[in-house]
Design a protein around this motif. Sequence first.
Motif, PDB file in Angstrom:
ATOM      1  N   ALA A   4      37.569 -15.898  -2.475  1.00 40.59           N
ATOM      2  CA  ALA A   4      36.658 -17.105  -2.173  1.00 40.59           C
ATOM      3  C   ALA A   4      36.019 -17.138  -3.520  1.00 40.59           C
ATOM      4  CB  ALA A   4      35.932 -16.796  -0.904  1.00 40.59           C
ATOM      5  N   VAL A   5      35.515 -16.158  -4.097  1.00 43.68           N
ATOM      6  CA  VAL A   5      34.628 -16.406  -5.468  1.00 43.68           C
ATOM      7  C   VAL A   5      35.363 -17.096  -6.427  1.00 43.68           C
ATOM      8  CG1 VAL A   5      33.244 -15.530  -7.353  1.00 43.68           C
ATOM      9  CG2 VAL A   5      32.978 -14.857  -4.936  1.00 43.68           C
ATOM     10  N   ALA A   6      36.948 -16.639  -6.667  1.00 41.56           N
ATOM     11  CA  ALA A   6      37.669 -17.257  -7.816  1.00 41.56           C
ATOM     12  C   ALA A   6      37.911 -18.549  -7.277  1.00 41.56           C
ATOM     13  CB  ALA A   6      39.081 -16.354  -7.642  1.00 41.56           C
ATOM     14  N   THR A   7      37.983 -18.989  -6.123  1.00 42.50           N
ATOM     15  CA  THR A   7      38.627 -20.288  -5.712  1.00 42.50           C
ATOM     16  C   THR A   7      37.344 -21.279  -6.099  1.00 42.50           C
ATOM     17  OG1 THR A   7      40.008 -19.667  -4.009  1.00 42.50           O
ATOM     18  CG2 THR A   7      39.236 -21.830  -3.904  1.00 42.50           C
ATOM     19  N   THR A   8      36.091 -20.770  -5.648  1.00 37.12           N
ATOM     20  CA  THR A   8      34.986 -21.752  -6.020  1.00 37.12           C
ATOM     21  C   THR A   8      34.683 -21.967  -7.594  1.00 37.12           C
ATOM     22  OG1 THR A   8      33.820 -20.873  -3.940  1.00 37.12           O
ATOM     23  CG2 THR A   8      32.372 -21.815  -5.578  1.00 37.12           C
ATOM     24  N   ILE A   9      34.895 -20.692  -8.383  1.00 30.96           N
ATOM     25  CA  ILE A   9      34.911 -20.993  -9.764  1.00 30.96           C
ATOM     26  C   ILE A   9      35.755 -21.959 -10.246  1.00 30.96           C
ATOM     27  CG2 ILE A   9      34.873 -19.771 -11.762  1.00 30.96           C
ATOM     28  CD1 ILE A   9      33.290 -17.391 -10.164  1.00 30.96           C
ATOM     29  N   ALA A  10      37.132 -21.626  -9.929  1.00 27.90           N
ATOM     30  CA  ALA A  10      38.136 -22.509 -10.256  1.00 27.90           C
ATOM     31  C   ALA A  10      38.060 -23.857 -10.028  1.00 27.90           C
ATOM     32  CB  ALA A  10      39.531 -21.670  -9.896  1.00 27.90           C
ATOM     33  N   SER A  11      37.596 -24.127  -8.828  1.00 28.73           N
ATOM     34  CA  SER A  11      37.268 -25.526  -8.477  1.00 28.73           C
ATOM     35  C   SER A  11      36.423 -26.323  -9.475  1.00 28.73           C
ATOM     36  CB  SER A  11      36.839 -25.605  -6.891  1.00 28.73           C
ATOM     37  OG  SER A  11      35.611 -25.066  -6.808  1.00 28.73           O
ATOM     38  N   MET A  12      35.708 -25.564 -10.148  1.00 28.26           N
ATOM     39  CA  MET A  12      35.150 -26.197 -11.288  1.00 28.26           C
ATOM     40  C   MET A  12      35.842 -26.891 -12.103  1.00 28.26           C
ATOM     41  SD  MET A  12      32.073 -23.550 -11.987  1.00 28.26           S
ATOM     42  CE  MET A  12      31.534 -24.268 -13.364  1.00 28.26           C
ATOM     43  N   VAL A  13      36.992 -26.312 -12.398  1.00 28.12           N
ATOM     44  CA  VAL A  13      37.949 -26.721 -13.452  1.00 28.12           C
ATOM     45  C   VAL A  13      38.840 -28.049 -12.841  1.00 28.12           C
ATOM     46  CG1 VAL A  13      40.083 -26.311 -14.851  1.00 28.12           C
ATOM     47  CG2 VAL A  13      38.140 -24.673 -14.679  1.00 28.12           C
ATOM     48  N   GLY A  14      39.439 -27.824 -11.596  1.00 29.75           N
ATOM     49  CA  GLY A  14      40.076 -28.661 -10.939  1.00 29.75           C
ATOM     50  C   GLY A  14      40.546 -28.252  -9.631  1.00 29.75           C
ATOM     51  N   GLU A  15      41.568 -29.024  -8.914  1.00 34.51           N
ATOM     52  CA  GLU A  15      42.116 -28.699  -7.649  1.00 34.51           C
ATOM     53  C   GLU A  15      42.734 -27.297  -7.798  1.00 34.51           C
ATOM     54  OE1 GLU A  15      45.268 -30.378  -4.572  1.00 34.51           O
ATOM     55  OE2 GLU A  15      44.957 -31.548  -6.452  1.00 34.51           O
ATOM     56  N   VAL A  16      42.281 -26.481  -6.792  1.00 34.87           N
ATOM     57  CA  VAL A  16      42.892 -25.141  -6.617  1.00 34.87           C
ATOM     58  C   VAL A  16      44.203 -25.152  -5.902  1.00 34.87           C
ATOM     59  CG1 VAL A  16      42.595 -22.645  -6.120  1.00 34.87           C
ATOM     60  CG2 VAL A  16      40.769 -24.005  -7.059  1.00 34.87           C
ATOM     61  N   ILE A  17      45.264 -24.612  -6.351  1.00 33.86           N
ATOM     62  CA  ILE A  17      46.467 -24.605  -5.767  1.00 33.86           C
ATOM     63  C   ILE A  17      46.788 -23.342  -5.387  1.00 33.86           C
ATOM     64  CG2 ILE A  17      49.046 -25.165  -6.237  1.00 33.86           C
ATOM     65  CD1 ILE A  17      48.374 -27.069  -8.291  1.00 33.86           C
ATOM     66  N   TRP A  18      46.578 -22.164  -6.101  1.00 34.55           N
ATOM     67  CA  TRP A  18      47.180 -20.965  -5.744  1.00 34.55           C
ATOM     68  C   TRP A  18      46.288 -20.011  -6.375  1.00 34.55           C
ATOM     69  CZ3 TRP A  18      49.295 -17.509  -9.391  1.00 34.55           C
ATOM     70  CH2 TRP A  18      50.091 -16.633  -8.951  1.00 34.55           C
ATOM     71  N   VAL A  19      45.668 -18.649  -5.688  1.00 33.12           N
ATOM     72  CA  VAL A  19      45.140 -17.664  -6.283  1.00 33.12           C
ATOM     73  C   VAL A  19      45.973 -16.504  -6.102  1.00 33.12           C
ATOM     74  CG1 VAL A  19      42.948 -16.278  -6.146  1.00 33.12           C
ATOM     75  CG2 VAL A  19      42.879 -18.540  -5.674  1.00 33.12           C
ATOM     76  N   ASP A  20      46.071 -15.791  -7.174  1.00 31.13           N
ATOM     77  CA  ASP A  20      46.938 -14.657  -7.304  1.00 31.13           C
ATOM     78  C   ASP A  20      46.279 -13.457  -6.862  1.00 31.13           C
ATOM     79  OD1 ASP A  20      48.843 -12.693  -7.851  1.00 31.13           O
ATOM     80  OD2 ASP A  20      48.841 -12.674  -9.877  1.00 31.13           O
ATOM     81  N   ASN A  21      46.830 -13.080  -5.496  1.00 29.35           N
ATOM     82  CA  ASN A  21      46.393 -11.889  -4.895  1.00 29.35           C
ATOM     83  C   ASN A  21      47.549 -11.122  -4.115  1.00 29.35           C
ATOM     84  OD1 ASN A  21      46.334 -13.737  -2.721  1.00 29.35           O
ATOM     85  ND2 ASN A  21      44.912 -12.614  -1.571  1.00 29.35           N
ATOM     86  N   ARG A  22      48.370 -10.748  -5.210  1.00 26.90           N
ATOM     87  CA  ARG A  22      49.747 -10.243  -4.430  1.00 26.90           C
ATOM     88  C   ARG A  22      49.646  -9.011  -3.483  1.00 26.90           C
ATOM     89  NH1 ARG A  22      52.424 -10.372 -10.371  1.00 26.90           N
ATOM     90  NH2 ARG A  22      52.136 -12.412 -10.631  1.00 26.90           N
TER      91      ARG A  22
END
Length: 111
Positions: A4-22
């Motif tokens: 959730a934190v990674a998604t929030t931070i990455a959304s500052m750059v653009g539209e989040v498509i995928w977060v790697d948590n294999r």
Amino acid sequence: MTVAVATTIASMVGEVIWVDNRDMQDCVGRFIRVRVRFDVSLPLMRRSPVTFPEVGEKFVEFRYEYLPEYCFSCSCLGHATQECVKKHEASRGKLNPKELSHFTSAFEGLE
């Protein structure tokens, strides 16, 4: 770092498509890979301040993978720094050393 934190931070750059948590767990290290869709005609974001409730404001640095040509001078994709210098010289004449340092400041400290 949680997804959730990674998604929030990455959304500052653009539209989040995928977060790697294999492994379906939160990121334990200092990095987490996120795929983001963004407008490539705008300069890339290198770092940004983020406020965390526990520790306050910290700067988060963004790293990019698999980019085409990138200009370290104007932070835009699609041409190399050398072409940006040539374009500048074509419109304004030969650069003096002080002006040239503007185009090479991204490489300072990399020796």
